[in-house]
Enzyme design. Structure first.
Site, mmCIF file in Angstrom:
data_model
loop_
_atom_site.group_PDB
_atom_site.id
_atom_site.type_symbol
_atom_site.label_atom_id
_atom_site.label_comp_id
_atom_site.label_asym_id
_atom_site.label_seq_id
_atom_site.Cartn_x
_atom_site.Cartn_y
_atom_site.Cartn_z
ATOM 1 N N HIS A 70 3.909 -4.390 11.655
ATOM 2 C CA HIS A 70 2.950 -4.770 12.690
ATOM 3 C C HIS A 70 3.486 -5.973 13.459
ATOM 4 C CE1 HIS A 70 -0.754 -2.705 10.692
ATOM 5 N NE2 HIS A 70 0.243 -1.875 10.915
ATOM 6 N N GLU A 72 2.114 -8.806 14.192
ATOM 7 C CA GLU A 72 1.837 -10.090 13.532
ATOM 8 C C GLU A 72 2.865 -10.369 12.439
ATOM 9 O OE1 GLU A 72 -2.226 -7.916 13.740
ATOM 10 O OE2 GLU A 72 -0.118 -7.402 13.792
ATOM 11 N N CYS A 98 -4.990 -6.274 10.859
ATOM 12 C CA CYS A 98 -5.423 -5.468 9.715
ATOM 13 C C CYS A 98 -5.509 -6.390 8.486
ATOM 14 C CB CYS A 98 -4.436 -4.329 9.463
ATOM 15 S SG CYS A 98 -2.829 -4.885 8.819
ATOM 16 N N CYS A 101 -1.978 -7.884 7.379
ATOM 17 C CA CYS A 101 -1.508 -8.943 8.286
ATOM 18 C C CYS A 101 -2.375 -10.194 8.152
ATOM 19 C CB CYS A 101 -1.488 -8.449 9.732
ATOM 20 S SG CYS A 101 -0.120 -7.300 10.057
#
Length: 143
Positions: A70, A72, A98, A101
């Site tokens: 992801h 992040e 999410c 993360c």
């Protein structure tokens, strides 16, 4: 800093995160992230496969490959690799984090998260709030 000035900065950094998301090779969803500390961008990231892997996020059935990172996570690991500290930083991301993360955000000492679109599950946002991390949303039409 005045509230209005902070709002303008939030909008500008999110606009930059949206532009950064366009670097992603993912077809289904492109997400961008910027880490900002003391008004300086200290890291950036977008969703994609790990370094050295093929630049294809989806498999033959158009499902996201399990090892796609992801935005992040890419921004956080990039700042860690650089030797800089994300302690007290703000994370700007085009989609709300999410759960996985959010755990990284907490452990990285990030104090504030500002996002544009809601992720399909709110577990990550709920965890950030539980950790007393300031969470804010700027709607796409406000950018």
């Amino acid at each position: 800093m005045t509230n209005r000035k902070q709002q303008l900065l939030d909008q500008r950094y999110l606009k930059m995160a949206e532009i950064w998301a366009q670097n992603s090779y993912c077809k289904r969803r492109k997400v961008g992230a910027l880490l900002v500390k003391d008004k300086m961008i200290i890291s950036d990231g977008y969703n994609g496969t790990p370094s050295g892997f093929e630049n294809e996020c989806e498999d033959g059935e158009n499902k996201t490959k399990t090892y796609v990172l992801h935005a992040e996570a890419n921004a956080i690991t990039k700042v860690a690799k650089s030797g800089n500290s994300s302690l007290g930083a703000t994370l700007y991301v085009t989609s709300s984090p999410c759960l996985e993360c959010s755990k990284l955000i907490i452990q990285a000492g990030i104090k504030r998260v500002v996002f544009t679109e809601n992720y399909r599950v709110e577990d990550g946002i709920n965890l950030l709030k539980r950790a007393n991390i300031e969470v804010g949303q700027v709607l796409p039409e406000d950018i």
